[in-house]
Design an enzyme around this catalytic site. Sequence first.
Site, PDB file in Angstrom:
ATOM      1  N   HIS A 126       0.815  -1.217   0.000  1.00  0.00           N
ATOM      2  CA  HIS A 126       0.000   0.000   0.000  1.00  0.00           C
ATOM      3  C   HIS A 126       0.849   1.268   0.000  1.00  0.00           C
ATOM      4  CE1 HIS A 126       0.419  -0.157   4.516  1.00  0.00           C
ATOM      5  NE2 HIS A 126       0.362   1.166   4.394  1.00  0.00           N
ATOM      6  N   ASP A 171       0.330  -7.660   1.432  1.00  0.00           N
ATOM      7  CA  ASP A 171       0.636  -6.241   1.598  1.00  0.00           C
ATOM      8  C   ASP A 171       2.130  -5.985   1.745  1.00  0.00           C
ATOM      9  OD1 ASP A 171       0.120  -3.517   1.701  1.00  0.00           O
ATOM     10  OD2 ASP A 171      -0.016  -3.519   3.890  1.00  0.00           O
ATOM     11  N   SER A 182       4.636   3.018   7.751  1.00  0.00           N
ATOM     12  CA  SER A 182       4.326   1.826   6.962  1.00  0.00           C
ATOM     13  C   SER A 182       5.520   1.403   6.130  1.00  0.00           C
ATOM     14  CB  SER A 182       3.139   2.080   6.038  1.00  0.00           C
ATOM     15  OG  SER A 182       1.943   2.157   6.760  1.00  0.00           O
TER      16      SER A 182
END
Length: 498
Positions: free
Chosen positions: A139, A169, A245
Amino acid sequence: MKDITKKVLGCVAAAAFSFGFLALSCKANKGSANVAFAETAPKTAVPIPNDSISVTQALQTTFRSISSQVLPAVVEVDVTETTKVKTYNPFKGFEWFFGNPDGNKEDDDGYREYQQTGLGSGVIVRRTGKTNYVLTNNHVAGKASSIKIKLNDEREFEGKLVGADERMDIALVSFESDDNTIAIAKLGDSDNVQQGDIVLALGSPLGYFASVTQGIVSATGRSGTQIGSISDFIQTDASINQGNSGGPLVNIYGEVIGINTWIASQSGGSQGLGFSIPINNIKTAIDQFINKGKITYGWIGVSLIDISQEYKDELGVGKQTGAFAAEVFLDSPAMKGGIQAGDFIVAINGENIKSVDQLIRQVGSIPAGQTTKFTVMRGKNKLDFTVKIEERKSEVSSDNSKLWPGFVASPLTDDARKKIKLENKNVKGVIISGVQEKSPAAALRLQNGDVITAVNDKKISSVQEFYQALDLSKNKEIWFDVYSEGHTISTGKYKIDK
């Protein structure tokens, strides 16, 4: 009193203009209060014991060492995503007169390109020749049209997407450099991670480059992300925010044990609920990205769901943990190996299964062509089957026309009877739920809320009896008696091609 009021209001006004100058603009008058400066130790202060200082200093030295060791391998990932959006242009055909007001180019089909920038974090995990590989989240970089990698020493490089996987992911990005001294992070063993372990989270939260936060492992084996990841997660209270992230979660040995991925938050900021993908879930994916540009998953061809204890009781499996195969793909590895719809999978290669997610991860990690032993509960009977794993292909795994029976059979409980307004107490069977489009169930015109009372003219009164009657090893064709709107009808016969 007026003078005091003016002074107080003056302090408030000064604070409103500049919080940074609060100490100066609100300085107390001499003699108005006892003033103690930081340099003056209170008379009641208790000396800090030397042994306590030594322990604290040792801990601080450890954190400094970890940070200095790992941060050079942590990067900022700056991305640009380009999307096409179909828009209404009132000036189309008259650009020669009006021009293009918003400046975005429009193609012949009426689509315009829009660019959006963002940033995340990553960690360098490998180098081959001049190529350095950065692990991050899908992402973050999976849909990027351009990527820039910013090193800890603030050098920048053009990045290239090597591969990305939405299910897990994760993504792998590469950049080229002649510098063979660029740091590479050491990967740890996330299977050894335990609740209470001290960890550090590194990355660029909210754009604050090369930040380090510290906490503990709050839990392991977590699930519940909205991102769609099939991983279990390491939960930590180390502060993780937007921009973290893709950055690493590190243990006290300076080893990467996870990739920070998501947070649970009511405010959008860190609330001590951060989640990382265990690094052991990712290690083989790095090789697959480099060699194939994608992750290949093993596939057996079953549709798995978690079921309640009430459902387990109906199924006859007691308090066993595992994953319920509610549906099975026709001509799939599972069907060829003997697994049927209604089987409750309790072990794989002798290892007990605790959840659907665990089974999906383990099957996904098995190479195509390898045979694997599955242990299932079929009612109260425990059976072993050998299944030859195939590669998961989206065009096959999404083909509902092969999904048998194409629905989930639910217990006909008292609450269920109320929901479907079934007043006739003499009607027994199972409720149809979750009918899949283009499936055999759809072809037989079955609908959610219908009650199946018999299979191949054999009366059934429970979920266990339903799946026993659905045994494809004994039947070449299947039909149902269905109770709906006060009527019982028989469906057409569905022929099973074996």
